[in-house]
Design a protein around this motif. Structure first.
Motif, mmCIF file in Angstrom:
data_model
loop_
_atom_site.group_PDB
_atom_site.id
_atom_site.type_symbol
_atom_site.label_atom_id
_atom_site.label_comp_id
_atom_site.label_asym_id
_atom_site.label_seq_id
_atom_site.Cartn_x
_atom_site.Cartn_y
_atom_site.Cartn_z
ATOM 1 N N SER A 67 -30.867 -44.572 -27.224
ATOM 2 C CA SER A 67 -30.899 -45.755 -26.362
ATOM 3 C C SER A 67 -29.676 -45.721 -25.452
ATOM 4 O O SER A 67 -28.663 -45.103 -25.773
ATOM 5 C CB SER A 67 -30.935 -47.046 -27.182
ATOM 6 O OG SER A 67 -29.741 -47.199 -27.916
ATOM 7 N N ARG A 68 -29.814 -46.386 -24.323
ATOM 8 C CA ARG A 68 -28.726 -46.423 -23.357
ATOM 9 C C ARG A 68 -28.889 -47.667 -22.493
ATOM 10 O O ARG A 68 -30.006 -48.101 -22.232
ATOM 11 C CB ARG A 68 -28.776 -45.173 -22.478
ATOM 12 C CG ARG A 68 -27.587 -45.009 -21.563
ATOM 13 C CD ARG A 68 -27.666 -43.724 -20.734
ATOM 14 N NE ARG A 68 -27.783 -42.552 -21.585
ATOM 15 C CZ ARG A 68 -28.165 -41.351 -21.148
ATOM 16 N NH1 ARG A 68 -28.452 -41.179 -19.872
ATOM 17 N NH2 ARG A 68 -28.257 -40.335 -21.967
ATOM 18 N N VAL A 69 -27.772 -48.203 -22.060
ATOM 19 C CA VAL A 69 -27.789 -49.335 -21.131
ATOM 20 C C VAL A 69 -27.625 -48.797 -19.717
ATOM 21 O O VAL A 69 -26.739 -47.982 -19.451
ATOM 22 C CB VAL A 69 -26.665 -50.335 -21.463
ATOM 23 C CG1 VAL A 69 -26.584 -51.425 -20.403
ATOM 24 C CG2 VAL A 69 -26.872 -50.948 -22.842
ATOM 25 N N PHE A 70 -28.512 -49.237 -18.839
ATOM 26 C CA PHE A 70 -28.430 -48.870 -17.425
ATOM 27 C C PHE A 70 -28.100 -50.118 -16.627
ATOM 28 O O PHE A 70 -28.694 -51.175 -16.837
ATOM 29 C CB PHE A 70 -29.757 -48.283 -16.942
ATOM 30 C CG PHE A 70 -30.055 -46.929 -17.513
ATOM 31 C CD1 PHE A 70 -29.531 -45.783 -16.931
ATOM 32 C CD2 PHE A 70 -30.860 -46.803 -18.630
ATOM 33 C CE1 PHE A 70 -29.805 -44.533 -17.457
ATOM 34 C CE2 PHE A 70 -31.134 -45.553 -19.159
ATOM 35 C CZ PHE A 70 -30.605 -44.414 -18.568
ATOM 36 N N TYR A 71 -27.167 -49.982 -15.708
ATOM 37 C CA TYR A 71 -26.778 -51.063 -14.819
ATOM 38 C C TYR A 71 -27.493 -50.822 -13.494
ATOM 39 O O TYR A 71 -27.317 -49.771 -12.862
ATOM 40 C CB TYR A 71 -25.266 -51.053 -14.630
ATOM 41 C CG TYR A 71 -24.706 -52.198 -13.820
ATOM 42 C CD1 TYR A 71 -25.045 -53.509 -14.103
ATOM 43 C CD2 TYR A 71 -23.801 -51.958 -12.801
ATOM 44 C CE1 TYR A 71 -24.512 -54.557 -13.377
ATOM 45 C CE2 TYR A 71 -23.250 -52.995 -12.073
ATOM 46 C CZ TYR A 71 -23.607 -54.294 -12.360
ATOM 47 O OH TYR A 71 -23.073 -55.331 -11.644
ATOM 48 N N VAL A 72 -28.331 -51.761 -13.100
ATOM 49 C CA VAL A 72 -29.188 -51.572 -11.933
ATOM 50 C C VAL A 72 -29.128 -52.782 -11.003
ATOM 51 O O VAL A 72 -28.681 -53.862 -11.400
ATOM 52 C CB VAL A 72 -30.660 -51.314 -12.353
ATOM 53 C CG1 VAL A 72 -30.792 -49.998 -13.095
ATOM 54 C CG2 VAL A 72 -31.193 -52.450 -13.203
#
Length: 180
Positions: A67-72
């Motif tokens: 899992s990973r957090v993406f800032y968009v």
């Protein structure tokens, strides 16, 4: 090659591919018609193989290992494109969160795994006359994305960047949100 062996090789090919595999590509690789591939995929699904069909091709929906957090950041009109891009690359959008200057961190569960989920989400937003959570932060938001591997997450990051959705963290955000 008999049908059973071909189906096992198709399954392995889809599993190992870091991106969706089109029916045409599979037909060429296994030297059969696209209709044979469609039938093989149906038989594999009947054997409880979790293969998803996307507009970009077939993906194996494996258990989550990464899992990973993406800032968009994007406009409201681009929600469909952003979410479809993620699920087409084999990702699951677990949640959305924003960092609001007054309210702090605000998170909402999403659990979007397919184009059907994306369509239902967008229809729900449109029919409820509600605004999306990211509208409170001018389109900037975070998504926690789950996938079967780090490579799939890398692919999702590359595609988000290519589409212009990936937003760079400001220096203060990197320090503040390193555990997101």
């Amino acid at each position: 090659m008999n049908g059973e062996k071909r189906r096992q090789e198709i399954l392995e090919y889809i599993r190992r591919s870091p991106e969706p595999v089109s029916g045409t590509k599979l037909a060429q690789r296994f030297q059969v018609s696209r209709q044979v591939i469609v039938q093989d995929i149906a038989l594999l699904r009947a054997q409880n193989q979790d293969i998803l069909s996307t507009h970009r091709g077939y993906v194996f929906h494996a258990p989550v290992f990464a899992s990973r957090v993406f800032y968009v950041c994007h406009k409201d009109s681009e929600i469909l494109e952003e979410l479809n891009l993620i699920v087409d690359c084999g990702g699951r959008v677990k949640n959305i969160s924003i960092s609001h200057r007054v309210y702090g961190r605000v998170t909402a569960e999403m659990d979007i795994r397919s184009r059907q989920d994306v369509n239902e989400f967008v229809q729900a937003i449109n029919s409820s006359h509600s605004s999306v959570l990211s509208s409170a932060t001018s389109g900037y938001h975070y998504h926690l994305i789950e996938a079967s591997s780090q490579e799939r997450l890398d692919l999702i990051g590359e595609q988000l960047k290519k589409a212009g959705f990936l937003a760079p963290l400001q220096p203060w955000e990197k320090e503040k949100h390193h555990n997101i």
